[in-house]
Motif scaffolding. Structure first.
Motif, mmCIF file in Angstrom:
data_model
loop_
_atom_site.group_PDB
_atom_site.id
_atom_site.type_symbol
_atom_site.label_atom_id
_atom_site.label_comp_id
_atom_site.label_asym_id
_atom_site.label_seq_id
_atom_site.Cartn_x
_atom_site.Cartn_y
_atom_site.Cartn_z
ATOM 1 N N LEU A 73 0.824 -1.214 0.000
ATOM 2 C CA LEU A 73 0.000 0.000 0.000
ATOM 3 C C LEU A 73 0.856 1.262 0.000
ATOM 4 N N LEU A 74 1.927 1.244 0.799
ATOM 5 C CA LEU A 74 2.834 2.398 0.828
ATOM 6 C C LEU A 74 3.517 2.589 -0.511
ATOM 7 N N LEU A 75 3.965 1.502 -1.122
ATOM 8 C CA LEU A 75 4.613 1.581 -2.431
ATOM 9 C C LEU A 75 3.638 2.057 -3.500
ATOM 10 N N LYS A 76 2.419 1.526 -3.465
ATOM 11 C CA LYS A 76 1.390 1.944 -4.434
ATOM 12 C C LYS A 76 1.059 3.429 -4.263
ATOM 13 N N GLU A 77 0.917 3.864 -3.027
ATOM 14 C CA GLU A 77 0.614 5.272 -2.758
ATOM 15 C C GLU A 77 1.751 6.178 -3.230
ATOM 16 N N ALA A 78 2.988 5.789 -2.984
ATOM 17 C CA ALA A 78 4.144 6.585 -3.408
ATOM 18 C C ALA A 78 4.217 6.669 -4.929
ATOM 19 N N MET A 79 3.956 5.540 -5.598
ATOM 20 C CA MET A 79 4.002 5.531 -7.070
ATOM 21 C C MET A 79 2.874 6.378 -7.663
ATOM 22 N N SER A 80 1.670 6.263 -7.105
ATOM 23 C CA SER A 80 0.550 7.047 -7.651
ATOM 24 C C SER A 80 0.739 8.536 -7.376
ATOM 25 N N GLU A 81 1.277 8.900 -6.205
ATOM 26 C CA GLU A 81 1.556 10.315 -5.918
ATOM 27 C C GLU A 81 2.629 10.850 -6.863
ATOM 28 N N SER A 82 3.625 10.037 -7.139
ATOM 29 C CA SER A 82 4.680 10.449 -8.068
ATOM 30 C C SER A 82 4.105 10.680 -9.462
ATOM 31 N N TYR A 83 3.249 9.787 -9.895
ATOM 32 C CA TYR A 83 2.624 9.919 -11.215
ATOM 33 C C TYR A 83 1.750 11.170 -11.277
ATOM 34 N N GLU A 84 0.930 11.384 -10.256
ATOM 35 C CA GLU A 84 0.047 12.559 -10.239
ATOM 36 C C GLU A 84 0.844 13.856 -10.186
ATOM 37 N N THR A 85 1.930 13.847 -9.445
ATOM 38 C CA THR A 85 2.768 15.046 -9.368
ATOM 39 C C THR A 85 3.410 15.349 -10.717
ATOM 40 N N LYS A 86 3.892 14.328 -11.395
ATOM 41 C CA LYS A 86 4.471 14.534 -12.725
ATOM 42 C C LYS A 86 3.413 15.017 -13.710
#
Length: 190
Positions: A139-152
């Protein structure tokens, strides 16, 4: 930017040329209220003889004095002046909106780059560090990846809106698609 808009924008140039044309029409109407001296050839045939000479003549506008033409030209000039001011105000409003959009886009981009990107990068690094030591928190990894994608994605949108605002501003002040010579500068040189 304002000078570039007033000099180069096609709508402003068109409105200014209409105003200058109506101003010249008014000057012509005023000039026509004064008598015109006419000099020309004169030919007559009397009693079997041909006579060739010069004739002089002039009109005396004593009562009319071309008032109707002057009033019509003055009304057209005032109308074209009002339209020119309206066009200029509209164009200046577009310029102000483009400048505001550019400033907003720059601030949004800077806020994302300076505040959001470092936080997301740190969150992603922490998730990868947890992965390296063997603790897998999906869940932490998924959240970090999705936040990174949304930020980009947000950063890409901010850069695109900044480029769009800069292009709009450039097109308002110096449109590159106009290739006609500047007639007004030529008149000022003469």
């Amino acid at each position: 930017w304002r000078d570039g808009l007033m000099r180069n924008h096609p709508r402003v140039r068109y409105a200014r040329s209409l105003y200058e044309s109506s101003e010249r029409q008014l000057r012509l109407a005023v000039r026509r209220q004064y008598p015109d001296l006419e000099i020309g050839p004169n030919y007559s045939f009397e009693e079997g003889y041909s006579k060739l000479g010069l004739s002089f003549g002039f009109d005396l506008p004593l009562w009319n004095r071309n008032r109707q033409a002057i009033a019509t030209a003055r009304a057209k000039r005032d109308e074209s002046r009002a339209k020119a001011y309206e066009t200029l105000e509209h164009s200046l409003h577009e310029l102000a909106a483009a400048k505001a959009a550019l400033i907003e886009a720059q601030q949004t981009r800077n806020a994302i780059l300076n505040q959001l990107v470092p936080l997301v990068d740190r969150q992603l690094e922490e998730a990868h560090a947890m992965l390296r030591i063997g603790e897998v928190n999906v869940l932490l990894l998924k959240e970090a990846m999705s936040e990174s994608y949304e930020t980009k994605l947000k950063l890409t949108e901010a850069v695109a809106s900044q480029a769009k605002a800069a292009t709009t501003l450039r097109n308002l002040t110096s449109p590159r698609w106009i290739s006609t010579p500047n007639v007004f500068e030529k008149e000022n040189r003469e």
